[in-house]
Scaffold this motif. Sequence first.
Motif, PDB file in Angstrom:
ATOM      1  N   SER A   1      -5.680   4.986  -8.490  1.00 16.29           N
ATOM      2  CA  SER A   1      -4.540   5.905  -8.358  1.00 16.29           C
ATOM      3  C   SER A   1      -4.126   6.049  -6.897  1.00 16.29           C
ATOM      4  O   SER A   1      -2.932   6.074  -6.569  1.00 16.29           O
ATOM      5  N   MET A   2      -5.128   6.141  -6.040  1.00 17.04           N
ATOM      6  CA  MET A   2      -4.862   6.269  -4.601  1.00 17.04           C
ATOM      7  C   MET A   2      -4.174   5.017  -4.063  1.00 17.04           C
ATOM      8  O   MET A   2      -3.243   5.088  -3.253  1.00 17.04           O
ATOM      9  N   GLU A   3      -4.647   3.861  -4.555  1.00 14.32           N
ATOM     10  CA  GLU A   3      -4.065   2.592  -4.124  1.00 14.32           C
ATOM     11  C   GLU A   3      -2.595   2.495  -4.554  1.00 14.32           C
ATOM     12  O   GLU A   3      -1.729   2.059  -3.771  1.00 14.32           O
ATOM     13  N   ASN A   4      -2.314   2.929  -5.785  1.00 16.03           N
ATOM     14  CA  ASN A   4      -0.934   2.925  -6.269  1.00 16.03           C
ATOM     15  C   ASN A   4      -0.060   3.876  -5.446  1.00 16.03           C
ATOM     16  O   ASN A   4       1.096   3.561  -5.122  1.00 16.03           O
ATOM     17  N   ARG A   5      -0.635   5.042  -5.082  1.00 16.48           N
ATOM     18  CA  ARG A   5       0.126   6.001  -4.270  1.00 16.48           C
ATOM     19  C   ARG A   5       0.419   5.437  -2.889  1.00 16.48           C
ATOM     20  O   ARG A   5       1.534   5.607  -2.359  1.00 16.48           O
ATOM     21  N   ILE A   6      -0.545   4.738  -2.314  1.00 18.60           N
ATOM     22  CA  ILE A   6      -0.339   4.122  -0.988  1.00 18.60           C
ATOM     23  C   ILE A   6       0.794   3.109  -1.045  1.00 18.60           C
ATOM     24  O   ILE A   6       1.667   3.067  -0.167  1.00 18.60           O
ATOM     25  N   ASN A   7       0.807   2.289  -2.094  1.00 20.44           N
ATOM     26  CA  ASN A   7       1.869   1.289  -2.248  1.00 20.44           C
ATOM     27  C   ASN A   7       3.238   1.956  -2.394  1.00 20.44           C
ATOM     28  O   ASN A   7       4.239   1.487  -1.841  1.00 20.44           O
TER      29      ASN A   7
ATOM     30  N   THR B   1      -3.913   9.631   3.141  1.00 23.05           N
ATOM     31  CA  THR B   1      -4.354   8.959   1.915  1.00 23.05           C
ATOM     32  C   THR B   1      -5.059   7.648   2.235  1.00 23.05           C
ATOM     33  O   THR B   1      -6.096   7.324   1.634  1.00 23.05           O
ATOM     34  N   LEU B   2      -4.511   6.905   3.193  1.00 24.92           N
ATOM     35  CA  LEU B   2      -5.118   5.632   3.581  1.00 24.92           C
ATOM     36  C   LEU B   2      -6.512   5.845   4.167  1.00 24.92           C
ATOM     37  O   LEU B   2      -7.449   5.086   3.872  1.00 24.92           O
ATOM     38  N   GLU B   3      -6.665   6.899   4.976  1.00 24.58           N
ATOM     39  CA  GLU B   3      -7.971   7.186   5.591  1.00 24.58           C
ATOM     40  C   GLU B   3      -9.006   7.533   4.521  1.00 24.58           C
ATOM     41  O   GLU B   3     -10.148   7.065   4.559  1.00 24.58           O
TER      42      GLU B   3
END
Length: 623
Positions: free
Chosen positions: A101-107, A128-130
């Motif tokens: 979910s975090m990866e999708n939000r970063i994208n 979020t990336l950190e």
Amino acid sequence: MNIKIRNASVTLGVNTILEEVNLDINEKDKIAIVGRNGAGKTTLLKAIIDNSLFESGIGDEKFSITTLGKFNIGYLEQIAFSNENNTLIDEVRESFNNLISMENRINNLVAEMNKNNDAKIILEYTETLETFKTLGGYSYQKEYEGLLNKFGFTSADKLKKIKEFSGGEKTKIAFIKLLLSKPDLLILDEPTNHLDIKTIENLESYLKDYPKTLILVSHDRMFLDNIVNIVYEIDYGKTYKYVGNYSNYEIEKNKRYEKVLKDYEYQQKEIKRLRGIYERFRFKPTKASMALSKLKQIERMDLIEKPKSEDLRTFKTNLSEIRKTSKVVMNLKNLSFGYKTILGSLNLEVLRGMKIGIIGENGIGKSTLLKTIGGLIKPLDGEIEYGLNLDIGYFDQNLITLNNDNTVLDEFRNYLPKISYEEARRALGSFLFKNDDVIKKIEVLSGGEKVRLQLCKIFYNKPNVLLLDEPTNHMDIIGKEHLESILKEYTGTLIFITHDRYFVNKIADQLLVFEDDIVKYYPYGYKQYEEEMKKDMPLSDNIVKIKKNNVNTYNLNKEIKIIEKDISNKERLLKNLQEELYKEEVYTDYLKSEEINQKIAKLSNELQELNNKWEELMNSYNV
């Protein structure tokens, strides 16, 4: 996290399984729970998960359970599949839903930043990336791919639905999910059961580096040696703590016993001396006060309990008086083995006194080869030339020759009809079947008891050739050590299959290794084999390649479907039985729960046999 348990006991039905439990579980501890079969190891694990099973013990300390910090516990029985229509890859990726979910939000944030330089978006992206990096966002995919590979799943398997896998494979998938969830406290009960050596080594490597707390029960001594740093032994219902790995525990346990015995004997001598003074002078007016003081001195002592000697009861046998065979025991000439399709072919001359260990992955033909050598399955091609004076004893890991309707005594006498009742009782007694044990039905015996009965039958005839398929399954460590000592002294010829590295290292002086579609013969033992593997040596001339023949896929598919249906039915029955154990009228009744546990053990063995056959057929399908 920290768990501190003091003076706890566990009672199931009317039986007190554990009397005095004292346990400390700290952050990053790697703890082994050891003890004889039936000592209460699994019971202790379940009580650590569900503290309500604990009650006050028999020790002097006040009963207490203290926990510090928030933590979650992971245990294989708690793992379930959310949807069996999920593919394997989707199922294991569920362990990383938060990171995905975090990866999708970063994208999404990257896409928004390309359109808008809003400071809030940039700040959210940075934070979020950190967090994503800190939680292992750039390594999670490599982690689950690595575990799938280590447990033997292929790229094609990743797209298969969970419901398409066998029961054994589903257990492996659940195990992978448990490991990937990284609970603060990971609890494993006999995790190496039914795993091949390669998978055990991969699991061992993973658990060595496990970043959190681990508790495991295992009879695999090499596995314990390489992982744990604390050992708790359960002996006569009480726990004893030892710091170090399993080998260190064995050393320190002996030291501790000797010290406590010495202190006890010294105290008993001192008590005897003081009582002697009291008896001698108590009626003398001038000495009566002094004599009484000696009696009070005894009363003030903290009495040392005589240490109980270790429970070393195990089976006894004598294989020293065996017939001598010819020098060449058997000659395998272009021997092709398998059921309907060839699983492998080899040439091998077996000489008198050889001890050959067979190792390799599950379901690739090891048991089939052993059955062919023993004459239980006909070769598909080639021949076996047998030597003279062979008395062959064959041990089947699934114990299929035992008749569950027989009593122990009837089973033994049916196998050896010429021996007397008294001699049968003596022979069974040497394998720990005493008094009313001999009239027990085989269906109610534990796995370990069945193994002892089968070995008793085989060893009574003093075979000069032993073919053993996983003989240490269900054995506790003392039983394994005793069997090792018997086989080390054995002057006959031994060919055996095992996944126990410690066992094969102790016994084998030759190896047959099933690996990567070839069978490799090594004229030395396991320790040298490991050393050679580290050198990445080129393949020797002793390698025998497995033939790949055309397969009748129609008949094979038909057979596979029949087995899969049987597996599905037995898995449903097993699930129903396991649910029965949680009913109050069952878990409060020891006899009922024991009866169901026996049925579960029997069904589990049958499932394992079916799964092995299924894997073997699938390998035939893929050759």
